[in-house]
Design a protein around this motif. Structure first.
Motif, short mmCIF file in Angstrom:
data_model
loop_
_atom_site.label_atom_id
_atom_site.label_comp_id
_atom_site.label_asym_id
_atom_site.label_seq_id
_atom_site.Cartn_x
_atom_site.Cartn_y
_atom_site.Cartn_z
N ARG A 193 37.36 -26.77 -15.33
CA ARG A 193 37.14 -25.81 -16.42
C ARG A 193 38.04 -26.14 -17.61
N TYR A 194 39.27 -26.50 -17.34
CA TYR A 194 40.23 -26.89 -18.39
C TYR A 194 39.72 -28.11 -19.16
N LEU A 195 39.17 -29.07 -18.43
CA LEU A 195 38.73 -30.33 -19.06
C LEU A 195 37.35 -30.24 -19.71
N LEU A 196 36.42 -29.52 -19.06
CA LEU A 196 35.01 -29.61 -19.47
C LEU A 196 34.36 -28.28 -19.81
N GLY A 197 35.10 -27.18 -19.81
CA GLY A 197 34.51 -25.89 -20.16
C GLY A 197 34.01 -25.13 -18.94
N GLU A 198 33.23 -24.10 -19.18
CA GLU A 198 32.86 -23.19 -18.10
C GLU A 198 31.80 -23.76 -17.16
N VAL A 199 31.88 -23.30 -15.91
CA VAL A 199 30.89 -23.66 -14.89
C VAL A 199 29.73 -22.68 -14.97
N ASP A 200 28.49 -23.20 -14.90
CA ASP A 200 27.31 -22.36 -15.00
C ASP A 200 26.67 -22.07 -13.64
N GLU A 201 26.65 -23.12 -12.76
CA GLU A 201 25.92 -22.99 -11.51
C GLU A 201 26.63 -23.78 -10.41
N VAL A 202 26.58 -23.25 -9.18
CA VAL A 202 27.30 -23.87 -8.06
C VAL A 202 26.41 -23.95 -6.83
N GLY A 203 26.43 -25.10 -6.17
CA GLY A 203 25.83 -25.26 -4.84
C GLY A 203 26.89 -25.85 -3.92
#
Length: 342
Positions: A193-203
């Motif tokens: 998250r720090y490097l690439l921004g927010e997470v949208d979806e997780v599997g």
């Protein structure tokens, strides 16, 4: 302003190897109290750091005279103890994962806001030199579009790290709630998250495959889709039996970044024109002897209090990183991809 008077709640390994050592090294902090339900552990640390020993944290909170606390307890106690300390008017540095549910995390954030106190979560990956340098390179735009990533945190497990070894709370479902995914994976959800921004979806697939007589997960592989559309994997494991892997690879249009993947160079950038740049930077903190001497977590926490600034990992940030891991658990249970509500 005099020194920040600190109490450390929990005198296990993380307190002994990180918090107490780093508070002692701080010019702006003074350890005045330590707490552990095992009296001789509390007394041992009290003697070592010239502090008062308690076996009940509520007695410490009642007695006052403390500005800030570190919460170094089993995961199921992070939220209730942090909230009690915030309501008692103390700043709080809480170990990760910050809570066992999103609701608990939200209550911690609310308590910090209500009492106008610093709440920081001890995600040390943001302070690692290679990670900070990589963020600058990525944010500059000079590497072009980010395509994908792999981030990994694994080691043989907490048996040799925890003060209680195999009988530790780490392996008790009620106290730990979550295993390798919460112990190690949440560090990597925070980093990505720090490097690439927010997470949208997780599997995710979350398994207990290496440890016996426990319900706690010891191997997890997650697929993450970021808000930006970038896809990648996050792996957390207590089954890497011959040492550790704390690496992150980021694949971009113009280069591949290798973070903590080379034994000599914390950051190596392979450009698509054939150039290779190797950065000599401070080494990442490790559990092994000779690891980096400071995580910078305590230093940053104390700085935030002294200068009245928001820490890099606020309660809200900690909650977002936790939510990625909670979504991974939900994905494993439902066998569906989980959309995050950021």
């Amino acid at each position: 302003m005099g020194k920040i008077k600190v109490g450390v709640i929990g005198c296990g390994s993380i307190a002994r190897r990180r918090h107490l050592l780093e508070y002692e090294a701080s010019d702006d902090a003074q350890i005045v109290a330590v707490v552990d339900i095992i009296e001789n552990r509390a007394q041992e640390m009290a003697d070592k750091y010239n502090a008062k020993a308690y076996t009940d944290y509520k007695d410490m909170l009642k007695n006052g005279g403390i500005d800030a606390v570190s919460v170094c307890l089993p995961n199921n106690l992070h939220a209730p103890v942090s909230i009690d300390a915030l309501n008692a008017g103390m700043h709080v540095l809480c170990e990760k994962p910050m809570a066992t549910s999103s609701e608990e995390a939200q209550n911690m954030v609310h308590a910090a806001e209500e009492n106008n106190k610093v709440l920081m979560i001890a995600h040390n990956q943001r302070f690692v030199s290679s990670h900070q340098k990589a963020k600058k390179l990525l944010d500059s735009g000079e590497l072009g579009k980010v395509y994908s990533f792999k981030t990994t945190f694994g080691h043989p497990g907490p048996e040799s790290w925890s003060i209680d070894g195999r009988s530790s709370w780490f392996f008790d479902k009620e106290q730990a709630f979550i295993g390798a995914l919460g112990d190690l994976g949440v560090h990597k959800s925070d980093l990505i998250r720090y490097l690439l921004g927010e997470v949208d979806e997780v599997g995710a697939f979350v398994e207990t495959s290496a440890k016996e007589n426990t319900e706690i997960d010891d191997n997890a592989v997650c697929i993450l889709k970021m808000k930006s559309g970038v896809i990648g994997t996050l792996a957390a494991s207590w089954s890497y039996v011959s040492g550790g892997d704390n690496s992150t690879l980021i694949y971009t249009e113009k280069a591949v970044l290798k973070l903590e993947a080379d034994p000599d160079y914390p950051l190596v950038v392979h450009y698509n024109n054939g150039d290779i740049v190797k950065y000599e930077l401070a080494k990442i903190q490790s559990n092994a002897e000779g690891g980096q001497t400071t995580t910078h977590v305590i230093e940053h926490f104390i700085h935030s209090i002294v200068h009245d600034t928001a820490p890099l990992i606020t309660g809200d940030e900690g909650m977002k990183s936790l939510n990625v891991i909670l979504a991974a658990l939900q994905s494993n249970e439902t066998k569906q991809f989980i959309q995050l509500k950021n």
